[in-house]
Design an enzyme around this catalytic site. Structure first.
Site: not given
Ligand code: PNW
Length: 579
Positions: A271, A482
Site C-alpha cells: 500500500e 487484505e
Molecule cells: C491496511 N484506507 O491499511 C494495512 O495494510 C494494515 O496494516 C492495516 O492494519 C489494515 O489495513 C487495517 O487498517 C489501510 O484508509 C489503512 O482506506 C487505511 C486504508 C486502507 C488500508
C-alpha cells in the site's frame, strides 16, 4: 560513568544528527552519525554508534514479555474448534425439508482458489530488540512522537509472534486455513537497513517458513510493510530519496535468494498510497528535507515505483517461476450524481489512488493523466528506459480492497481547486463521502469509530472486481490481499464470550465472499483472498484500540481465541470450494 557521558552526548547530538557515508560505515554493525549544528559543514562531529547506542539514542527502553524464547505450540483445544451459532436462524423449525445450510448451487470457488490470513511484522512480532533487530521508523513514531499513536501503545510486545509463531501457525492450520501471508522486518535482517546482515533474523524466518510447510500452510511474503529501517530515514529521508532504490534491492536480493525455493508468492511493497501519505513526518525526529510537504508523497511514490520494478526483475532473475506483485489499495469509486463534474472527480480519484501505481505497473510505465498533470510540475519524467522497466511488473493484481466511497467534485468545482494550491482539496481536487446523495444513509454498517474510512460496502465488490479486470487486465488474475472489518467498540468489551461473537465482521466476510462468488460467476478471474487479520494487533496510529482480528488476543497473557468470524470465513470455502 563512561556510558552515561556517552548517553548524554548522544542525547544532545540527537537534536541535530545527520547520518552520512552509509555504505562505507555499514560493513560492521556500527553506524557513523555526523552532527551538523547549523547546517554548515564546518561543524561536523563523527560519532560511532553501536546498535545498542542507536536504540538508546532514538527509541530508549522497550518493553518485553515473559515468553522470550521460541516456544513449542500448545495444542489447539478441540472445544475451540466447535463452530459458533449461525448468523441467521431460520424463522421456522429446521427439519428434513429445510436444510440447515443454504447454498447457491450456481456459485463456486475454483479448486485452486487460495484463502488465507495476513499479518505484518511490526503489528504482530513484538520482540523489537531481540536477536539483533535494528530500530525502524515505527519504533520512533510509537515511542518518541507524542500522540502519533492515539493510545500511546507501541509494538514492543504486540502479539509476541516472534516467539509464539509455532502456536500461531498451528492454530491457522487447525481452522483449515491453508495460506499465511506475513511480512519480513527489514531492520531485523539488516539492522541499519543496508550493509551487515543479521544471521539470527534469517534463521528465524527460515523456521517460520519451515513451520508453515510442516503444517501444510503455504507461506506468502511481503518484503515491506511500512517499517523502514530508521537508519535509512535518518540518512537520506527514506523514500524521499532515490538512494532507497539500491538499498531496497539489496534487501530483496537477500530475501529472494534465501527463500525463493520455498516461497512461491511474493509482494514487494504494501500500500504505497498509505505509507507515502505518512510524509511529511513530524519534524525533529528524522532527517529534514527541502521538499515541500504537499509534494513529499509523490517523491516517495516515484522511488517506490523504481524500487518495486527493480526488485521485480531481480526476483524473476533469481527464479522466474515466482509470482511477484505490488500490493495496491484504494476502493471502488461510486459517482455520487450523474453530473459531468462528478464523472471527472471519479476519474481524478482513480488516477490519484489505484492508478498512481497500477497504471505504471500494468499499463504504461507512467502515471495516469490527472496525476501526471500535477506531478510533472516538479518530479522528473520517467525516461523511456525506466517506463519499460516499470511496465509489466506485477503477476497478479493484488488489492487490499476493504471498502468503497462515493466521489464527487469539490463544492467550489474542480477547476477552482486545480488552479489554487491553497484549496483544501489540492492537489486531489475531488471529494469523498460515505453518505448517499440524500445525505442521510451511510453506504453500509460502520466499523469502529477509530476507522472512519471503513464501512461495509460489499454490494459494490462485483463492480469493483470487474473494473480491476477490465482496466488493468492482470495476467495472473486478481487477489484480495487484505479485507476485514473493525468490529465497532470491540476493544471496550471486557467479557470474553461477548468479544468472541463478532457479528459485524462475520457478516462482512460472508457478504464479501458472496460478492466474489457473483463476480467469479460473471467471469472475473479472482484467484485468492487474505483475511486481515490473523488476530488482533497494533493498528498503527490507533494502537490496540481498534481490532481487526479473526482471533482475539488477550494482550496481558498472550492467549489466543478464535472469534466467530474465523468460522464464518472458513465456512464459505467449506461450502463453495470446488472439490
Ligand atoms: C491496511 N484506507 O491499511 C494495512 O495494510 C494494515 O496494516 C492495516 O492494519 C489494515 O489495513 C487495517 O487498517 C489501510 O484508509 C489503512 O482506506 C487505511 C486504508 C486502507 C488500508
Amino acid at each position: 560513568m563512561f556510558s552515561i557521558t556517552l548517553f548524554l552526548l548522544l542525547q544532545f547530538v540527537r537534536q541535530f544528527v545527520e547520518c552520512q557515508n552509509l555504505s562505507s560505515s555499514l560493513s560492521s554493525p556500527i553506524a557513523t552519525v555526523s552532527q551538523t549544528s547549523t547546517g554548515s559543514s564546518a561543524f561536523v562531529t563523527n560519532v560511532d554508534l553501536t546498535l545498542e547506542d542507536f536504540w538508546d539514542l532514538y527509541v530508549g527502553p522497550v518493553s518485553t514479555f515473559s515468553i522470550n524464547t521460541t516456544v513449542e505450540p500448545t495444542p489447539v483445544p478441540s472445544s475451540s474448534l466447535i463452530p459458533p451459532p449461525p448468523l441467521y436462524y431460520p424463522s421456522f423449525p429446521t427439519g428434513q425439508q429445510v436444510p440447515f445450510q443454504s447454498k447457491n448451487e450456481s456459485w463456486k470457488f475454483p479448486k485452486d482458489f487460495w484463502y488465507g490470513v495476513a499479518g505484518a511484522a511490526y503489528q504482530i512480532e513484538g520482540a523489537v530488540k531481540a536477536e539483533g533487530r535494528g530500530p525502524s521508523i515505527w519504533d520512533v513514531l510509537t515511542h518518541r512522537v507524542p500522540n502519533y499513536v492515539v493510545t500511546n501503545d507501541t509494538g514492543d510486545v504486540a502479539d509476541n509472534h516472534y516467539y509464539q509463531y509455532k502456536e500461531d501457525i498451528a492454530r491457522i492450520a487447525a481452522l483449515g486455513i491453508k495460506t499465511y501471508s506475513f511480512t519480513l522486518s527489514w531492520s531485523r535482517i539488516l539492522p541499519f537497513g543496508a550493509g551487515a546482515v543479521n544471521e539470527q533474523a534469517l534463521a528465524h524466518y527460515d523456521d517460520v517458513i519451515d513451520t508453515c510447510l510442516d503444517y501444510g500452510v503455504t507461506p506468502m511474503i511481503t518484503l515491506y510493510h511500512w517499517d523502514l529501517p530508521l537508519f535509512l530515514q535518518n540518512s537520506y529521508g527514506g523514500w524521499l530519496s532515490e538512494r532507497i532504490v539500491p538499498h531496497f534491492n539489496e534487501y530483496a536480493r537477500i530475501a529472494f535468494g534465501r527463500w525463493h525455493s520455498k516461497v512461491q508468492t511474493w509482494f514487494t511493497l504494501n500500500e504505497p498510497i498509505v505509507f507515502c501519505g505518512f510524509y511529511p513526518f513530524p519534524i525533529n525526529y528524522f532527517k529534514k528535507t527541502d521538499i515541500p510537504d504537499v509534494q513529499q508523497p509523490y517523491y516517495c511514490g516515484h522511488h517506490v515505483l523504481l524500487a518495486h520494478a527493480a526488485a521485480y526483475h531481480l526476483g524473476k532473475q533469481i527464479n522466474d517461476s515466482l509470482s511477484i506483485s505490488l500490493k495496491h489499495n484504494g476502493g471502488y469509486k461510486i459517482q455520487r450524481t450523474d453530473s459531468e463534474e462528478d464523472a471527472i472527480a471519479v476519474q481524478r480519484s482513480w488516477d490519484f489512488q489505484e492508478g498512481w501505481f497500477s497504471d505504471p505497473v500494468f499499463l504504461t510505465g507512467d502515471y495516469p493523466r490527472y496525476l501526471r498533470e500535477y506531478v510533472s510540475t516538479f518530479l522528473p519524467d520517467f525516461t523511456e528506459e525506466q517506463k519499460q522497466m516499470i511496465n509489466g511488473t506485477s503477476d497478479i493484481y493484488a488489492h487490499d480492497a476493504y471498502t468503497s466511497d462515493f466521489i464527487m467534485a469539490p463544492d467550489t468545482g474542480i477547476e477552482a481547486c486545480t488552479r489554487n494550491e491553497s484549496h483544501p482539496l489540492f492537489p486531489l481536487c475531488y471529494n469523498t463521502t460515505k453518505l448517499y446523495a440524500n445525505d442521510y444513509w451511510a453506504i453500509g454498517a460502520a466499523g469502529d469509530p477509530g476507522t472512519p474510512w471503513l464501512h461495509q460496502a460489499t454490494d459494490w465488490v462485483p463492480a469493483f472486481l470487474h473494473y480491476m479486470q477490465d482496466t488493468w487486465k492482470p495476467r495472473g488474475g486478481i487477489a484480495i490481499t487484505e479485507f476485514g472489518m473493525s468490529e465497532p467498540y470491540e476493544s471496550l468489551k471486557t467479557n470474553l464470550a461477548s468479544i468472541l461473537i463478532d457479528p459485524v465482521r462475520s457478516q462482512y466476510y460472508r457478504d464479501y465472499l458472496e460478492a466474489i462468488l457473483i463476480a467469479l460467476a460473471e467471469g472475473v478471474n479472482v484467484v485468492g483472498t487474505l483475511a486481515w487479520s490473523i488476530y488482533d494487533n497494533l493498528e498503527w496510529g490507533q494502537g490496540y484500540g481498534v481490532r481487526f482480528g479473526i482471533q482475539y488476543v488477550n494482550f496481558t497473557t498472550q492467549e489466543r481465541y478464535f472469534k466467530a468470524s474465523a468460522f464464518h470465513y472458513v465456512n464459505m470455502f467449506d461450502t463453495y470450494l470446488e472439490e
